[in-house]
Design an enzyme around this catalytic site. Structure first.
Site, mmCIF file in Angstrom:
data_model
loop_
_atom_site.group_PDB
_atom_site.id
_atom_site.type_symbol
_atom_site.label_atom_id
_atom_site.label_comp_id
_atom_site.label_asym_id
_atom_site.label_seq_id
_atom_site.Cartn_x
_atom_site.Cartn_y
_atom_site.Cartn_z
ATOM 1 N N GLY A 37 29.604 98.522 -42.734
ATOM 2 C CA GLY A 37 29.657 97.181 -43.302
ATOM 3 C C GLY A 37 30.056 97.179 -44.756
ATOM 4 N N ILE A 39 30.252 97.411 -48.905
ATOM 5 C CA ILE A 39 29.568 96.674 -49.971
ATOM 6 C C ILE A 39 29.194 95.270 -49.516
ATOM 7 C CG2 ILE A 39 29.883 95.634 -52.260
ATOM 8 C CD1 ILE A 39 29.280 98.610 -52.346
ATOM 9 N N CYS A 40 30.103 94.587 -48.833
ATOM 10 C CA CYS A 40 29.875 93.189 -48.454
ATOM 11 C C CYS A 40 28.566 93.006 -47.695
ATOM 12 C CB CYS A 40 31.044 92.662 -47.622
ATOM 13 S SG CYS A 40 30.802 90.989 -47.014
ATOM 14 N N GLY A 178 30.027 87.431 -67.961
ATOM 15 C CA GLY A 178 31.022 87.051 -66.965
ATOM 16 C C GLY A 178 30.506 85.933 -66.080
ATOM 17 N N SER A 179 31.335 84.887 -65.885
ATOM 18 C CA SER A 179 30.871 83.722 -65.126
ATOM 19 C C SER A 179 31.745 83.449 -63.915
ATOM 20 C CB SER A 179 30.835 82.482 -66.034
ATOM 21 O OG SER A 179 32.148 82.047 -66.340
ATOM 22 N N GLY A 268 33.986 91.499 -63.052
ATOM 23 C CA GLY A 268 34.984 91.829 -62.042
ATOM 24 C C GLY A 268 34.730 93.172 -61.392
ATOM 25 N N HIS A 441 29.595 60.005 -39.432
ATOM 26 C CA HIS A 441 28.750 59.396 -40.456
ATOM 27 C C HIS A 441 27.292 59.443 -39.998
ATOM 28 C CE1 HIS A 441 27.466 56.600 -43.589
ATOM 29 N NE2 HIS A 441 26.780 55.964 -42.647
#
Length: 462
Positions: A37, A39-40, A178-179, A268, A441
């Site tokens: 699987g 890192i994810c 980091g954002s 990153g 709705h």
């Protein structure tokens, strides 16, 4: 040949590619050095969403009175929150193990390396090596937390995303550098549980890749939640030698001294290209990415690359799509190349962010005459009933032909709404077709229809 295909790396690119290859009749093996699987499933997408759900539930408890409910005694058991997240990740990894068995894919545990054309060398945990041969080899080695020279990670007080989801105790204070999606999600999580959080962003806006209106809305909401935001700011140095981290931040006006127990570097990712045999076998790279064509073929026959190590967005769903396209081409099918301008991006803070296609600014820069519609959640009956009135859905159309150029959303559950727009754009749907598609709705999804109607001056509820 031992196999038709060997995949190096079992993340969402690698394991999906292996399963699709097996479905298409290829004898397949997959190499993984740690947990199926990648890192994810183990340290990224899945466990972080489990953490965020815990934060959301805690917020519900704290705001129960807003829903007419009396609740007392809510407190954070940080160790249990982390334990639940790890349990979710372990369960997903076991699910991939099951899928490997079901699809008769051999799992080769160890570190894989392209030894020569048609040969993969696998080094086990004990250091022993074994060679395996295959006609086709896919490199899907993914990425890791990017490290800046002025923010050296020690894994204890200066950390990356992996340590952030497995801290032994909850810090009283944290600086998030980091954002982007990773930084903002962790900022929301820790702030919601009671950690004092400061976000430092080099660009002018948080989530800088998003439409500017979304960025500004999120900035206001995060500040309202108690998170300190410093944009147009740069971390110059981090001193972690004392009990806390002392951080120097250069802003537009001055240099500010900050202090926190933990510094999370979320600037990153870096690609995992080292030690996988690229240079020895003449596989071309450019700016930290493997050079591939539209079907992920490298310049070396029989060698392919997908996921974070190639062009395109470093996202799990992108890697999966690339893996499927790659193996379908190998199997002699005629897949369509991936359209990287129709990839949804999602950030799972609260409120969520989701987007696809052109931002308003990018559409104008591309020369389009555009129609823009925006529908606020404050006008949505379902959002009001849910107590989630923050946010909006913004849609962008080409004025001449009605082409759906992009959508940008911030609000409750918008990561589930964006797929409608991705599908609509894939089918070359126009604005009027969205307006005339009857939406149920009351739902949040009505906001997409209403925003489209607003772009054409037909909105009923504004």
């Amino acid at each position: 040949m031992d196999y038709d295909l060997i995949v190096i790396g079992s993340g969402p690119g690698g394991y999906v590619a292996a399963i699709r290859a097996s479905q298409l009749g290829l004898k397949t093996a997959i190499v993984e050095k740690e947990s199926l699987g990648g890192i994810c499933l183990n340290w990224g997408c899945i466990p972080t969403k489990a953490l965020l759900k815990s934060a959301q539930v805690f917020e519900y408890i704290n705001h129960a009175a807003d829903y007419g409910l009396k609740v007392s005694g809510g407190e954070v058991d940080f160790e249990s929150v982390i334990k639940r997240s790890r349990g979710v990740a372990d369960g997903m990894s076991k699910g991939v193990q099951f899928l490997m068995k079901k699809n008769k894919i051999e799992v080769l545990m160890g570190t894989g390396k392209l030894k020569s054309k048609g040969t993969v060398q696998v080094t086990g945990a004990d250091g022993a090596t074994k060679d395996y041969t295959a006609k086709h080899i896919i490199l899907a080695t993914g990425g890791r937390s990017r490290e800046l020279p002025n923010i050296k990670q020690d894994g204890v007080k200066v950390i990356g995303y992996r340590q952030a989801m497995n801290l032994p105790k909850q810090p009283k204070s944290m600086i998030v550098v980091g954002s982007g999606a990773i930084g903002i999600e962790f900022a929301y999580f820790y702030n919601a549980l009671g950690t004092k959080v400061t976000v430092v962003e080099f660009m002018d806006n948080v989530v800088p890749l998003e439409d500017e209106e979304v960025s500004k809305a999120l900035n206001r909401i995060l500040k309202k939640q108690g998170i300190d935001i410093m944009t147009s700011s740069n971390v110059e140095s981090v001193d972690s030698t004392g009990d806390t981290c002392k951080v120097k931040v250069k802003t537009a006006a001055s240099v500010v001294d900050l202090e926190a127990e933990i510094v999370l570097s979320a600037v990153g990712i870096s690609t995992n290209l080292e030690g996988i045999g690229l240079e020895e076998n003449g596989v071309k790279t450019d700016k930290g990415k493997v050079v591939v064509d539209d079907f992920y073929r490298t310049n070396v026959e029989g060698v392919y690359a997908i996921g974070d190590i190639v062009k395109g967005q470093a996202l799990a769903h992108v890697a999966s799509a690339e893996g499927i396209i790659c193996v379908e081409k190998i199997a002699g099918q005629n897949p369509e190349p991936l359209n990287y301008n129709n990839i949804p991006g999602c950030t799972y803070c609260s409120p969520e962010i989701a987007s696809v296609g052109y931002t308003e600014k990018a559409a104008k820069e591309a020369g389009y005459d555009i129609k823009v519609g925006k529908f606020p959640y404050s006008a949505s009956g379902k959002a009001s009933a849910a107590g989630a009135k923050d946010g909006f859905v913004k849609v962008i159309f080409d004025a001449k032909y009605g082409e759906f150029l992009g959508a940008h959303m911030i609000g409750f559950n918008v990561t589930e709404l964006i797929a409608e727009v991705v599908t609509a754009r894939k089918l070359e749907t126009t604005g009027h077709e969205i307006i005339k598609s009857v939406h149920p709705h009351p739902t949040m999804s009505e906001a997409v229809m209403e925003a489209a109607a607003e772009a054409y001056g037909e909105c009923i509820h504004l």
